[in-house]
Write a protein that holds these residues in place. Structure first.
Motif, PDB file in Angstrom:
ATOM      1  N   PHE A   1       9.465  -4.594  -0.257  1.00 56.43           N
ATOM      2  CA  PHE A   1       9.568  -3.345  -0.707  1.00 56.43           C
ATOM      3  C   PHE A   1       9.912  -3.367  -2.096  1.00 56.43           C
ATOM      4  CE2 PHE A   1      11.901   0.987  -1.308  1.00 56.43           C
ATOM      5  CZ  PHE A   1      10.790   1.577  -1.218  1.00 56.43           C
ATOM      6  N   ARG A   2      11.033  -4.225  -2.468  1.00 54.18           N
ATOM      7  CA  ARG A   2      11.422  -4.382  -3.757  1.00 54.18           C
ATOM      8  C   ARG A   2      10.349  -5.129  -4.613  1.00 54.18           C
ATOM      9  NH1 ARG A   2      16.058  -6.873  -2.548  1.00 54.18           N
ATOM     10  NH2 ARG A   2      17.276  -5.225  -3.277  1.00 54.18           N
ATOM     11  N   ALA A   3       9.574  -5.981  -4.000  1.00 51.34           N
ATOM     12  CA  ALA A   3       8.552  -6.841  -5.079  1.00 51.34           C
ATOM     13  C   ALA A   3       7.232  -5.834  -5.128  1.00 51.34           C
ATOM     14  CB  ALA A   3       7.970  -8.120  -3.947  1.00 51.34           C
ATOM     15  N   ALA A   4       7.108  -5.009  -4.276  1.00 49.41           N
ATOM     16  CA  ALA A   4       5.804  -4.086  -4.310  1.00 49.41           C
ATOM     17  C   ALA A   4       6.399  -2.794  -5.545  1.00 49.41           C
ATOM     18  CB  ALA A   4       5.557  -3.227  -3.293  1.00 49.41           C
ATOM     19  N   LEU A   5       7.736  -2.505  -5.554  1.00 52.21           N
ATOM     20  CA  LEU A   5       8.160  -1.685  -6.668  1.00 52.21           C
ATOM     21  C   LEU A   5       8.210  -2.405  -8.152  1.00 52.21           C
ATOM     22  CD1 LEU A   5      11.097   0.053  -4.844  1.00 52.21           C
ATOM     23  CD2 LEU A   5       9.015   1.178  -5.707  1.00 52.21           C
ATOM     24  N   ALA A   6       8.395  -3.747  -8.036  1.00 46.86           N
ATOM     25  CA  ALA A   6       8.360  -4.384  -9.109  1.00 46.86           C
ATOM     26  C   ALA A   6       7.074  -4.404  -9.674  1.00 46.86           C
ATOM     27  CB  ALA A   6       9.023  -5.813  -8.995  1.00 46.86           C
ATOM     28  N   GLU A   7       5.979  -4.647  -9.023  1.00 46.62           N
ATOM     29  CA  GLU A   7       4.554  -4.562  -9.360  1.00 46.62           C
ATOM     30  C   GLU A   7       4.144  -3.167 -10.310  1.00 46.62           C
ATOM     31  OE1 GLU A   7       2.223  -6.912  -9.088  1.00 46.62           O
ATOM     32  OE2 GLU A   7       3.690  -8.057  -8.487  1.00 46.62           O
ATOM     33  N   HIS A   8       5.118  -2.069 -10.210  1.00 44.72           N
ATOM     34  CA  HIS A   8       4.970  -1.070 -10.871  1.00 44.72           C
ATOM     35  C   HIS A   8       6.070  -0.614 -12.002  1.00 44.72           C
ATOM     36  CE1 HIS A   8       1.591   0.785  -8.194  1.00 44.72           C
ATOM     37  NE2 HIS A   8       2.363   0.091  -7.489  1.00 44.72           N
ATOM     38  N   GLY A   9       6.780  -1.897 -12.136  1.00 45.70           N
ATOM     39  CA  GLY A   9       7.761  -1.920 -13.218  1.00 45.70           C
ATOM     40  C   GLY A   9       8.872  -1.132 -12.690  1.00 45.70           C
ATOM     41  N   ILE A  10       9.141  -0.906 -11.275  1.00 40.59           N
ATOM     42  CA  ILE A  10      10.310   0.024 -10.998  1.00 40.59           C
ATOM     43  C   ILE A  10      11.229  -0.893 -10.152  1.00 40.59           C
ATOM     44  CG2 ILE A  10      11.050   1.760  -9.491  1.00 40.59           C
ATOM     45  CD1 ILE A  10       8.301   2.777  -9.644  1.00 40.59           C
ATOM     46  N   ALA A  11      12.521  -0.837 -10.768  1.00 40.94           N
ATOM     47  CA  ALA A  11      13.535  -1.676 -10.171  1.00 40.94           C
ATOM     48  C   ALA A  11      14.206  -0.901  -9.012  1.00 40.94           C
ATOM     49  CB  ALA A  11      14.480  -2.028 -11.174  1.00 40.94           C
ATOM     50  N   LEU A  12      14.363  -1.571  -7.915  1.00 39.35           N
ATOM     51  CA  LEU A  12      15.130  -0.924  -6.757  1.00 39.35           C
ATOM     52  C   LEU A  12      16.652  -1.008  -6.900  1.00 39.35           C
ATOM     53  CD1 LEU A  12      14.929   0.537  -3.979  1.00 39.35           C
ATOM     54  CD2 LEU A  12      15.032  -1.727  -2.827  1.00 39.35           C
TER      55      LEU A  12
ATOM     56  N   GLY B   1       1.870   9.249  -6.162  1.00 37.60           N
ATOM     57  CA  GLY B   1       2.247  10.657  -6.081  1.00 37.60           C
ATOM     58  C   GLY B   1       3.624  11.036  -6.827  1.00 37.60           C
ATOM     59  N   GLY B   2       3.973  10.223  -7.796  1.00 39.14           N
ATOM     60  CA  GLY B   2       5.074  10.630  -8.550  1.00 39.14           C
ATOM     61  C   GLY B   2       6.467  10.123  -8.223  1.00 39.14           C
ATOM     62  N   ARG B   3       6.493   9.351  -7.229  1.00 33.98           N
ATOM     63  CA  ARG B   3       7.828   8.892  -6.719  1.00 33.98           C
ATOM     64  C   ARG B   3       8.066   7.465  -7.510  1.00 33.98           C
ATOM     65  NH1 ARG B   3       8.702  13.466  -3.256  1.00 33.98           N
ATOM     66  NH2 ARG B   3       6.548  13.893  -2.492  1.00 33.98           N
ATOM     67  N   THR B   4       9.301   7.495  -8.385  1.00 36.45           N
ATOM     68  CA  THR B   4       9.697   6.605  -8.963  1.00 36.45           C
ATOM     69  C   THR B   4      11.245   6.144  -8.834  1.00 36.45           C
ATOM     70  OG1 THR B   4      10.282   8.021 -10.860  1.00 36.45           O
ATOM     71  CG2 THR B   4       7.993   7.056 -10.888  1.00 36.45           C
ATOM     72  N   ASP B   5      11.885   6.832  -7.895  1.00 30.75           N
ATOM     73  CA  ASP B   5      13.284   6.634  -7.683  1.00 30.75           C
ATOM     74  C   ASP B   5      13.458   6.650  -6.003  1.00 30.75           C
ATOM     75  OD1 ASP B   5      15.861   6.110  -7.935  1.00 30.75           O
ATOM     76  OD2 ASP B   5      16.500   8.154  -8.106  1.00 30.75           O
ATOM     77  N   PRO B   6      12.886   5.573  -5.425  1.00 34.76           N
ATOM     78  CA  PRO B   6      12.899   5.447  -4.122  1.00 34.76           C
ATOM     79  C   PRO B   6      14.188   4.823  -3.512  1.00 34.76           C
ATOM     80  CG  PRO B   6      11.471   3.792  -4.641  1.00 34.76           C
ATOM     81  CD  PRO B   6      11.839   4.666  -6.048  1.00 34.76           C
ATOM     82  N   ALA B   7      14.644   4.847  -2.149  1.00 36.51           N
ATOM     83  CA  ALA B   7      15.387   4.353  -1.551  1.00 36.51           C
ATOM     84  C   ALA B   7      15.019   3.758  -0.439  1.00 36.51           C
ATOM     85  CB  ALA B   7      16.822   5.364  -1.145  1.00 36.51           C
TER      86      ALA B   7
ATOM     87  N   LEU C   1       3.301   5.814  -2.883  1.00 28.68           N
ATOM     88  CA  LEU C   1       4.326   6.789  -3.447  1.00 28.68           C
ATOM     89  C   LEU C   1       4.293   7.066  -4.943  1.00 28.68           C
ATOM     90  CD1 LEU C   1       7.193   5.225  -1.156  1.00 28.68           C
ATOM     91  CD2 LEU C   1       5.924   7.435  -0.737  1.00 28.68           C
ATOM     92  N   VAL C   2       4.048   5.774  -5.584  1.00 28.95           N
ATOM     93  CA  VAL C   2       4.043   5.935  -7.095  1.00 28.95           C
ATOM     94  C   VAL C   2       2.851   6.684  -7.554  1.00 28.95           C
ATOM     95  CG1 VAL C   2       3.872   4.358  -9.325  1.00 28.95           C
ATOM     96  CG2 VAL C   2       5.085   3.470  -7.264  1.00 28.95           C
TER      97      VAL C   2
ATOM     98  N   GLU D   1       0.740  -1.219   0.072  1.00 32.34           N
ATOM     99  CA  GLU D   1      -0.077  -0.075   0.149  1.00 32.34           C
ATOM    100  C   GLU D   1       0.768   1.265  -0.139  1.00 32.34           C
ATOM    101  OE1 GLU D   1      -3.147   0.124   3.047  1.00 32.34           O
ATOM    102  OE2 GLU D   1      -3.303  -2.064   2.826  1.00 32.34           O
ATOM    103  N   LEU D   2       1.933   1.296   0.662  1.00 34.36           N
ATOM    104  CA  LEU D   2       2.877   2.519   0.707  1.00 34.36           C
ATOM    105  C   LEU D   2       3.682   2.632  -0.460  1.00 34.36           C
ATOM    106  CD1 LEU D   2       4.606   4.430   2.379  1.00 34.36           C
ATOM    107  CD2 LEU D   2       6.295   2.732   2.893  1.00 34.36           C
TER     108      LEU D   2
END
Length: 339
Positions: free
Chosen positions: A199-210, A175-181, A172-173, A167-168
């Motif tokens: 966290f890594r898996a949730a970003l991957a769901e949006h096509g974002i690699a950590l 709200g336009g955040r695409t380069d998180p740490a 974030l995504v 959910e977090l």
């Protein structure tokens, strides 16, 4: 290597339960069995330790609780919940602070067993603990909470952070955040690895690699959070969001942001979004208020103590499903005003 009860059982050709009965002078042990076990123990130079000695007597109406770090407010609240539940059942609690040190953890476990507590609740500092494994094999009343331990056959009470972290990331995504740490915990701690993986898996769901450089590890202490945040802010470009995976490290992050403000003002959330795993009462007093994931801390402590009481009374309760964490969105992760 120091011989264990498993080594004695293997040499004697019996089960670990049979060795346990011999070591504790259980009446349901034949003379032949006793001699085989004791002969194997002599041959291996095995010395019954605090785990075995503690089983010879019960009924002290005390239980032991070993937590990872009492300076962490999360574990203070957990200890309070354990104590409240124990007191209601007529038990007292002796608390040991492992200080995230496996050797200190084992030191307290030995002391508590030697004091013949009726049971133990432990937050493991590492994934593997031979002493905990042996205590479980000897059928000591043992419950693990917050973190699992490999090869330890004991009830374990855990929180499930997966949906709250997902959910977090969605928030974030959006709200336009695409380069998180992420400021993660120690790599040897299971909960730290799990939060990072979620966290890594949730970003991957949006096509974002950590990216690897966006992953920093602290030790769940404030100073490590301060240093990790300093490293992230020194990077070019800076991340657009930071997820801090425990409250103590978040304190260090907030200190760094306060120091940074005098020399190079950094606005949260306009310049960088901030979210924390562990909700603190004072997060709502800050400006901006801090987005956080709350753990069901009191429920974890209460469930762990109820499981231990059941084992002390000779019954087994199911561990139950992992208790779910909850995301509370506040001002620190709002979209940039220009977004």
């Amino acid at each position: 290597m120091v011989p264990t009860i498993k080594d004695v059982a293997r040499a004697a050709g019996v089960s670990t339960a049979s060795v346990s009965r011999v070591l504790t002078n259980h009446p349901a042990t034949s003379p032949e069995m006793r001699e085989r076990v004791l002969a194997a123990a002599r041959e291996l130079n095995f010395r019954p330790n605090a785990v075995a000695r503690s089983l010879r007597s019960t009924g002290t109406r005390t239980v032991g609780l070993v937590v990872s770090d009492l300076l962490n407010p999360y574990f203070t609240e957990l200890a309070r919940a354990v104590e409240d539940t124990a007191r209601a059942a007529g038990y007292s609690v002796i608390v040991g602070n492992a200080d995230e040190d496996p050797a200190q953890q084992d030191h307290y476990i030995r002391i508590l067993l030697e004091r013949q507590v009726d049971g133990l609740i432990v937050v493991p500092t590492v994934d593997t603990s031979p002493l905990l494994r042996e205590a479980a094999e000897l059928n000591h009343n043992l419950v693990l909470v917050d973190r699992p331990a490999d090869d330890v056959d004991a009830p374990t009470v855990l929180a499930d952070a997966s949906s709250a972290i997902a959910e977090l990331v969605d928030h974030l995504v959006a709200g336009g955040r695409t380069d998180p740490a992420i400021i993660a915990g120690p790599e040897h701690v299971g909960t730290a690895r799990v939060r990072l993986e979620h966290f890594r898996a949730a970003l991957a769901e949006h096509g974002i690699a950590l990216r690897p450089e966006r992953v920093l590890h602290g030790d769940f202490r404030a100073a490590s959070g301060h240093d990790a945040m300093a490293a992230l802010l020194a990077a070019e470009p800076r991340p657009d969001a930071v997820f801090v995976t425990n409250g103590s490290m978040a304190l260090g992050v907030l200190q760094l942001l306060a120091e940074q403000h005098a020399a190079d003002p950094l606005l949260v959330p306009d310049d960088i979004a901030l979210a924390v795993f562990d909700d603190m009462p004072w997060f709502t007093l800050l400006r901006p208020t801090v987005t956080a994931i709350a753990q069901p801390t009191a429920e974890l402590g209460e469930r762990a103590m109820r499981l231990l009481l059941a084992r002390i009374n000779g019954t087994d309760l199911p561990d139950g499903d992992a208790l779910r964490c909850r995301l509370t969105v506040r001002d620190s992760t709002l979209p940039r005003r220009s977004a």
